[in-house]
Design an enzyme around this catalytic site. Sequence first.
Site, short mmCIF file in Angstrom:
data_model
loop_
_atom_site.label_atom_id
_atom_site.label_comp_id
_atom_site.label_asym_id
_atom_site.label_seq_id
_atom_site.Cartn_x
_atom_site.Cartn_y
_atom_site.Cartn_z
N HIS A 459 0.83 -1.21 0.00
CA HIS A 459 0.00 0.00 0.00
C HIS A 459 0.86 1.25 0.00
CE1 HIS A 459 -3.77 -2.22 1.66
NE2 HIS A 459 -3.70 -2.24 0.36
N ARG A 566 -12.70 6.24 -17.11
CA ARG A 566 -12.86 4.85 -16.67
C ARG A 566 -13.97 4.81 -15.63
NH1 ARG A 566 -7.40 6.16 -16.11
NH2 ARG A 566 -6.02 5.31 -17.71
N ARG A 602 -16.16 5.52 -21.10
CA ARG A 602 -16.14 4.08 -21.43
C ARG A 602 -17.10 3.33 -20.52
NH1 ARG A 602 -10.53 1.06 -20.72
NH2 ARG A 602 -11.12 1.21 -18.52
N GLU A 696 -8.85 -2.88 -28.94
CA GLU A 696 -7.87 -3.42 -28.00
C GLU A 696 -7.62 -4.90 -28.19
OE1 GLU A 696 -9.35 -2.74 -24.01
OE2 GLU A 696 -11.40 -2.76 -24.75
N ASN A 719 -2.52 -0.81 -24.42
CA ASN A 719 -2.08 -1.71 -23.35
C ASN A 719 -2.54 -3.14 -23.61
OD1 ASN A 719 -1.31 0.74 -22.39
ND2 ASN A 719 -2.51 0.66 -20.51
N ASP A 720 -3.85 -3.31 -23.78
CA ASP A 720 -4.37 -4.65 -24.04
C ASP A 720 -4.03 -5.12 -25.45
OD1 ASP A 720 -5.54 -5.74 -21.74
OD2 ASP A 720 -7.29 -4.46 -21.93
N ARG A 730 1.22 -8.50 -19.74
CA ARG A 730 1.96 -7.29 -19.36
C ARG A 730 2.23 -7.23 -17.87
NH1 ARG A 730 -2.40 -3.10 -18.52
NH2 ARG A 730 -4.35 -4.04 -19.20
N CYS A 767 -5.82 5.87 -26.49
CA CYS A 767 -5.96 6.17 -25.07
C CYS A 767 -5.09 5.28 -24.20
CB CYS A 767 -7.43 6.04 -24.63
SG CYS A 767 -8.14 4.41 -24.90
#
Length: 838
Positions: A459, A566, A602, A696, A719-720, A730, A767
């Site tokens: 954390h 998001r 999204r 993606e 990313n995906d 990843r 994005c």
Amino acid sequence: MHNNKNLTLSAPLSGPIIKLALVPDAVFSSGMMGDGIGIDPLNDCLYAPCDGVVVHVAKTAHALTIRAENGAELLLHVGLDTFDLQGEGFQLLVENGARVSNGQPLLRFNPDQIAQRCKSLISLLVLTNGEHFELHPPQHDTALAGEALLHIVARTSAAPVGGSGSTSQQAQGSVRITHHGGLHARPAALVRQTALGFKSLVRLHIGANSAPCDSIVRLLALGICEQDEVQVSCAGEDADAALQAVLAVLGKAQSAPAPARPALAPTPIRPLNPPGQLNGVCAAPGLASGPLFYLSGVQLPPDLGNHVPEQQLLALNTALDQVRAEIRLTLSAAREQHNCDEETIFATHLDLLEDSALLQASHVAIAQGHDAAHAWSDAIEQQCTILKSLGNTLLAERSNDLHDLQQRVLRALLGESGHCQLPPGAIVAAHELTPSDLLMLSAQNVAGLCMAAGGATSHVAILARGKGLPCLVALGPDVLCLPAGQEVILDADNARLELTPTTERVEQVRQTILAQQQRFARQQLHAREPAMTCDGQHIEIAANVASSHEAASAHANGADGVGLLRTEFLFVDRTTAPNEKEQIAAYQGVLNAMGDKPVIIRTIDVGGDKQLDYLPLPVEANPVLGLRGIRLAQLHPQVLDQQLRALLQVSPMQRCRILLPMITEVDELLHIRRRLDALRVEMGLSQRPELGVMIEVPAAALMAEQLAEHADFLSIGTNDLSQYTLAMDRDHAGLAARVDALHPALLRLIAHTCAGAAKHQRWVGVCGALASDPLATPVLIGLGVRELSVSPLQIGEIKARVRQLDAGMCQTLSQTLLNMSNAASVREACRQYWPLCD
């Protein structure tokens, strides 16, 4: 026999009696499972110690739990580490749910087989619900099966547990854990919160171990991993309702076989330290230099004993109340700032302060004459030892949260403020910092953090990244032996602490940091101006955000809009789904924060590595390839319908654009578009927001022309798209560095997407993380991308980069990159074609 709530237990085995503290197993010897004794058996049969009901039988037959008629729950465990025998050498003589009599044979076992193949033959009798009963130790050293052994006395302040005999309802069920990472602190807190809403006693069982659901630390100590199957038992007047509620939180059991449990990620190995340098693990990136200062924990004075228990209990309760009030202030500030990470972490801390295991252990020590400070400190250390012994890196790192509470309560008890005065720009070193330490240090403008211990997923690491504080962990004990005030360089990007930098090196780092700050300041001066290439091509630079607070920051930093909101921030880390009114308020808040700029929202993208506790998904062998994104709408259409209705009510609608994640074919897009139009008509609206598709997965990129025919825009999630195209996770420790979105295969898919969209005059945005990489900016522009959505603080930097470029030249040179062999060669070519400059 039993007398009202008191009970005398007979010995379940014959043999020497072993004190629980001397049993060679940390889970039992620490008292984590409860108070009890060990017996080194001389016979081969386990007998019932009292009348009662068998409430749990281990699948491997080596242990069972009996609930006596007075409500006491007794775990009988034959041997240590006998779970590994998988039932070999054991013969159960009773079934789960059977009513048994005192002295009745329960199971037979093979002592020779256990002694040869397991850690020890020592067997346990443990009272697992000691919050309601006290166990009085035996007065002799040897047990004789069937003879009186122990006495159990009801605690006068305890509430009845589940009733007695036929008046008590009982319910049992099994569940497969679907929480990502297993039953760690947050889901354990949710289980506790749910269980406390019922009058019944609720317990979780796995193998031979069990724990009451009113204790987070006891649940953590079970070491429950993702896809483990656990049993839930409930006893009391609302047992059935309690069972269903807890099952819903944990995730409903599946009939399909569970895949093999994935191995834990290996603990990062620290390289050998060269002279003048300590190597560690990067927990938060960045570069800093400054004098080294140490932060040490509370030093306890000796405990002289013979304290008045009532006075010490009052002192502990007063300190706990003070810390609770402090944490509530932190939570309030986190909510106001929409800091989800801080809110989640400190909400769990607040729950831990109510944990029955910690409070019970502290109260017992105080009753024995110890002072409150030592009682609390020892209770925490006991639980941390358990968590670190489980072999689970994630749970071991969560012991840091317990140490945080240990220090905060001790400071309150000892009258220490916990605040230290540090010069701005200091590098702070400690054995291990806690979340509370980090908040205090960040407010004092320290330059960086380094720890001898700690982990990159703790954390503290999460908070450090959010605060932009460079942080190194796992540096080893040598970092605590350096002279205070010594000038050091913390290079978190390269995971090293430079101990004896030359004057020239210190000056070089200061100049680098100063240049970064000056460059940022220059970029911010023009961040609100349009991003136009040298030859007049306008590129929209938008921001990725997850709340109205982040949207306000993006607007202040010059964003041309929100390229990706998001919406998961509304759905995760809670026990119920947000209602339509709550969603409307959240989306409208983002639109309001962006002034007159457009906002792309999204739809909910969960599944894979993001789970909802109140909407458990089926267990999947590979969840990243399973029910996630828009596929969730196919399984739970009511979730998406509610979100679409909320999006149709924002104003002005023209500034709202809807983005659909994980689309792979045209029919999915058409289905959602028809559904959106139907809801629009149903609500009496004449128009709807623009509808876009997230690219993606390779299938979507290859179908871009067909998707663009029916979509208003396309947005590439690199990313995906990278991990699906390269078939590399990843998050895989050994492969993450190779998942580079500038790989020629990715560039070909981006080029194909832009070409397909152009045939229908649709614009394409990016994005994903590649949009925030200045080295990639000319490539994306050259391939036809017209919108880049980046982190709010990078808006000025990316706009400045765009203004340095010629779009026509970018188009010509980008085509040459498509034929290169790998990502490294593409990056090198980019440095030559478009060097980064101030």
